[in-house]
Design a protein around this motif. Structure first.
Motif, PDB file in Angstrom:
ATOM      1  N   LEU A  27       0.835  -1.214   0.000  1.00  0.00           N
ATOM      2  CA  LEU A  27       0.000   0.000   0.000  1.00  0.00           C
ATOM      3  C   LEU A  27       0.865   1.257   0.000  1.00  0.00           C
ATOM      4  CD1 LEU A  27      -2.807  -1.148   2.466  1.00  0.00           C
ATOM      5  CD2 LEU A  27      -3.008  -0.827  -0.011  1.00  0.00           C
ATOM      6  N   ALA A  28       2.020   1.162   0.653  1.00  0.00           N
ATOM      7  CA  ALA A  28       2.936   2.314   0.657  1.00  0.00           C
ATOM      8  C   ALA A  28       3.521   2.518  -0.737  1.00  0.00           C
ATOM      9  CB  ALA A  28       4.050   2.092   1.677  1.00  0.00           C
ATOM     10  N   GLU A  29       3.862   1.419  -1.395  1.00  0.00           N
ATOM     11  CA  GLU A  29       4.396   1.570  -2.757  1.00  0.00           C
ATOM     12  C   GLU A  29       3.316   2.103  -3.704  1.00  0.00           C
ATOM     13  OE1 GLU A  29       6.227  -1.815  -4.666  1.00  0.00           O
ATOM     14  OE2 GLU A  29       6.891  -0.508  -6.312  1.00  0.00           O
ATOM     15  N   GLN A  30       2.124   1.574  -3.549  1.00  0.00           N
ATOM     16  CA  GLN A  30       0.999   2.062  -4.361  1.00  0.00           C
ATOM     17  C   GLN A  30       0.832   3.579  -4.178  1.00  0.00           C
ATOM     18  OE1 GLN A  30      -3.014   1.332  -2.827  1.00  0.00           O
ATOM     19  NE2 GLN A  30      -3.543   0.506  -4.849  1.00  0.00           N
ATOM     20  N   ALA A  31       0.967   4.026  -2.940  1.00  0.00           N
ATOM     21  CA  ALA A  31       0.809   5.465  -2.653  1.00  0.00           C
ATOM     22  C   ALA A  31       1.853   6.277  -3.421  1.00  0.00           C
ATOM     23  CB  ALA A  31       0.928   5.718  -1.153  1.00  0.00           C
ATOM     24  N   THR A  32       3.088   5.782  -3.484  1.00  0.00           N
ATOM     25  CA  THR A  32       4.115   6.551  -4.213  1.00  0.00           C
ATOM     26  C   THR A  32       3.774   6.591  -5.717  1.00  0.00           C
ATOM     27  OG1 THR A  32       5.638   4.736  -4.639  1.00  0.00           O
ATOM     28  CG2 THR A  32       5.919   5.890  -2.565  1.00  0.00           C
ATOM     29  N   TRP A  33       3.167   5.535  -6.226  1.00  0.00           N
ATOM     30  CA  TRP A  33       2.767   5.550  -7.644  1.00  0.00           C
ATOM     31  C   TRP A  33       1.675   6.591  -7.897  1.00  0.00           C
ATOM     32  CZ3 TRP A  33       2.758   0.514 -10.935  1.00  0.00           C
ATOM     33  CH2 TRP A  33       3.931  -0.216 -10.687  1.00  0.00           C
ATOM     34  N   TYR A  34       0.683   6.616  -7.011  1.00  0.00           N
ATOM     35  CA  TYR A  34      -0.375   7.636  -7.162  1.00  0.00           C
ATOM     36  C   TYR A  34       0.233   9.034  -7.084  1.00  0.00           C
ATOM     37  CZ  TYR A  34      -4.644   4.796  -7.266  1.00  0.00           C
ATOM     38  OH  TYR A  34      -5.654   3.952  -7.653  1.00  0.00           O
ATOM     39  N   ARG A  35       1.170   9.202  -6.151  1.00  0.00           N
ATOM     40  CA  ARG A  35       1.816  10.517  -6.023  1.00  0.00           C
ATOM     41  C   ARG A  35       2.589  10.867  -7.295  1.00  0.00           C
ATOM     42  NH1 ARG A  35       6.696  10.191  -2.346  1.00  0.00           N
ATOM     43  NH2 ARG A  35       7.535   9.565  -4.354  1.00  0.00           N
ATOM     44  N   ASP A  36       3.361   9.906  -7.792  1.00  0.00           N
ATOM     45  CA  ASP A  36       4.221  10.184  -8.942  1.00  0.00           C
ATOM     46  C   ASP A  36       3.426  10.424 -10.225  1.00  0.00           C
ATOM     47  OD1 ASP A  36       6.286   9.954  -7.210  1.00  0.00           O
ATOM     48  OD2 ASP A  36       7.005   8.011  -7.919  1.00  0.00           O
ATOM     49  N   LEU A  37       2.379   9.659 -10.431  1.00  0.00           N
ATOM     50  CA  LEU A  37       1.621   9.869 -11.676  1.00  0.00           C
ATOM     51  C   LEU A  37       0.895  11.212 -11.629  1.00  0.00           C
ATOM     52  CD1 LEU A  37      -1.703   9.124 -11.405  1.00  0.00           C
ATOM     53  CD2 LEU A  37      -0.760   6.845 -11.117  1.00  0.00           C
ATOM     54  N   THR A  38       0.467  11.621 -10.439  1.00  0.00           N
ATOM     55  CA  THR A  38      -0.178  12.932 -10.314  1.00  0.00           C
ATOM     56  C   THR A  38       0.846  14.042 -10.556  1.00  0.00           C
ATOM     57  OG1 THR A  38      -1.747  12.004  -8.755  1.00  0.00           O
ATOM     58  CG2 THR A  38      -1.540  14.405  -8.774  1.00  0.00           C
ATOM     59  N   ARG A  39       2.019  13.865  -9.992  1.00  0.00           N
ATOM     60  CA  ARG A  39       3.083  14.854 -10.231  1.00  0.00           C
ATOM     61  C   ARG A  39       3.438  14.940 -11.710  1.00  0.00           C
ATOM     62  NH1 ARG A  39       7.490  13.585  -5.523  1.00  0.00           N
ATOM     63  NH2 ARG A  39       6.367  14.543  -3.808  1.00  0.00           N
ATOM     64  N   ALA A  40       3.465  13.801 -12.382  1.00  0.00           N
ATOM     65  CA  ALA A  40       3.796  13.799 -13.822  1.00  0.00           C
ATOM     66  C   ALA A  40       2.775  14.630 -14.584  1.00  0.00           C
ATOM     67  CB  ALA A  40       3.843  12.362 -14.355  1.00  0.00           C
ATOM     68  N   CYS A  41       1.499  14.458 -14.240  1.00  0.00           N
ATOM     69  CA  CYS A  41       0.453  15.233 -14.929  1.00  0.00           C
ATOM     70  C   CYS A  41       0.622  16.722 -14.614  1.00  0.00           C
ATOM     71  CB  CYS A  41      -0.929  14.732 -14.531  1.00  0.00           C
ATOM     72  SG  CYS A  41      -2.272  15.621 -15.356  1.00  0.00           S
ATOM     73  N   LEU A  42       0.868  17.040 -13.350  1.00  0.00           N
ATOM     74  CA  LEU A  42       1.003  18.466 -12.987  1.00  0.00           C
ATOM     75  C   LEU A  42       2.222  19.108 -13.653  1.00  0.00           C
ATOM     76  CD1 LEU A  42       0.132  18.434  -9.169  1.00  0.00           C
ATOM     77  CD2 LEU A  42      -1.346  19.010 -11.103  1.00  0.00           C
TER      78      LEU A  42
END
Ligand code: G3I
Length: 350
Positions: free
Chosen positions: A283-298
């Protein structure tokens, strides 16, 4: 002085004192003080934050409360697909899509409409017989025109063609491609544009987040369509990711090359599945993926927003299709936010 007026005046004095002391009062202050939603955080970046939903879930009031609060863009997961909207040839049923559009409007949300031309979830009348090219072209034009006209002015965008390519970048051998050839994509975009000139028109697919043969195929197609003046506004990157396959680290570069073609991009169906059971580490790794993909879009100006493919594990499509996998969304089955939710807030809050 009558008692009620004395009380009101006293209340006013107390409120003024609280304001002077920096203590917030009143509805405006409450709205200001409460934690901003994902949509509000995204809005500060000029982006939206959306969720898919589906008609059967709309009776779940705990679910619809969060759906109405946290997001500003809604995608119908099934209700606007061909099997739902034209169950018999020439007989249209808008009830499911209309229900979702109505709910979105009530919640001041926009709608990413999904999807007009796909090889899946087609009605039997369409798949159970042979068509000549001329016949099928007419069927396709009629469907697109009727549906886009019906939702004209009510939706922000359309996923006009969904999942047109194979993994190796060749055209998927769908009923559309086999009968009409690759020109069906430009035709579909033109017909959709005629029916609603203001809707943003997208091509949408999975496994195109990273630079590779499939995203290259979209890049070339988009270049050609733009060169021919075909009305294409954006590319939707579904982003159905899975921890076991690794994070698509070229996502940001990939989004950027499409932006340079003059196209919008969006992450349209995000989920990050894992092999069950879900551990704290996963779940912690999943969280970093959600964070990173959102950052990529921003990080890419023309990446206009992120949509999760429903927001809670209670209604995820994953377990039915990938047995033993799941826990893919930012809220769990009890509608409790997971680490991924905090990670989204962190990415959007910067
Ligand atoms: O409508 C029937 C219902 O009558 C029946 O009782 C029930 C029993 O299984 O099935 C219902 O149909 C299901 C339908 O969703 C509506 O709930 C289908 O079995 C099921 O296969 C279908 O799954 C949808 C899937 O597309 C089909 O490929 C998912 O909900 C939907 O989330 C998913 O969405 C797709 C996007 O459109 C495109 N990108 C991939 C994404 C995930 O597959």
């Amino acid at each position: 002085m009558p008692r009620t007026i004395v009380r009101l005046k006293l209340a006013g004095v107390v409120a003024a004192a609280l304001v002077a002391a920096g203590v917030a009062t009143g509805p405006a202050a409450q709205a200001h003080d409460r934690t901003p939603t994902l949509a509000e955080l995204a809005h500060r970046h000029g982006r939206y934050f959306g969720s898919a939903t589906d008609n059967p879930e709309l009776t779940d009031s705990a679910y619809t409360k969060i759906l109405g609060r946290e997001f500003d863009m809604i995608t119908p997961g099934n209700g606007m697909k061909w099997y739902a909207t034209e169950p018999q040839q020439g007989v249209f049923d808008w009830s499911k899509g209309d229900e979702i559009v109505k709910l979105a409007r009530a919640n001041h949300q926009r709608v990413r409409a999904h999807t007009l031309v796909w090889h899946s979830q087609l009605p039997d009348w369409l798949t159970s017989r042979e068509w000549t090219a001329a016949q099928l072209r007419a069927v396709l034009k009629k469907h697109i025109t009727a549906e886009v006209r019906h939702y004209r002015g009510k939706v922000y965008s359309w996923d006009v063609v969904n999942e047109a390519f194979n993994e190796d970048g060749t055209y998927r051998e769908t009923i559309w491609y086999k009968t009409l050839g690759p020109g069906y994509i430009a035709d579909a975009l033109r017909w959709a544009h005629q029916a609603d000139p203001h809707a943003k028109l997208y091509l949408n697919d999975y496994n195109i987040e990273a630079v590779g043969p499939k995203s290259d195929a979209y890049y070339k197609l988009a270049q050609n369509l733009r060169a021919q003046g075909v009305p294409l506004d954006g590319i939707g990157f579904q982003a159905h990711l899975a921890l076991q396959y690794g994070y698509p680290s070229t996502l940001e570069d990939n989004l950027r090359r499409f932006a340079r073609l003059g196209l919008d991009t969006a992450l349209t169906e995000v989920d990050v599945r894992m092999q069950l059971p879900a551990t704290d580490a996963k779940l912690a790794e999943q969280a970093t993926w959600y964070r990173d993909l959102t950052r990529a879009c921003l990080a890419v100006r023309r990446c206009v927003g992120v949509t999760v493919w429903d927001y809670t594990d209670r209604y995820s499509w994953i377990p039915a299709v990938f047995p033993g996998e799941g826990a893919a969304l930012p809220w769990d089955e009890q509608l409790e936010p997971k680490p991924a939710y905090s990670a989204l807030r962190e990415a959007l809050g910067r």
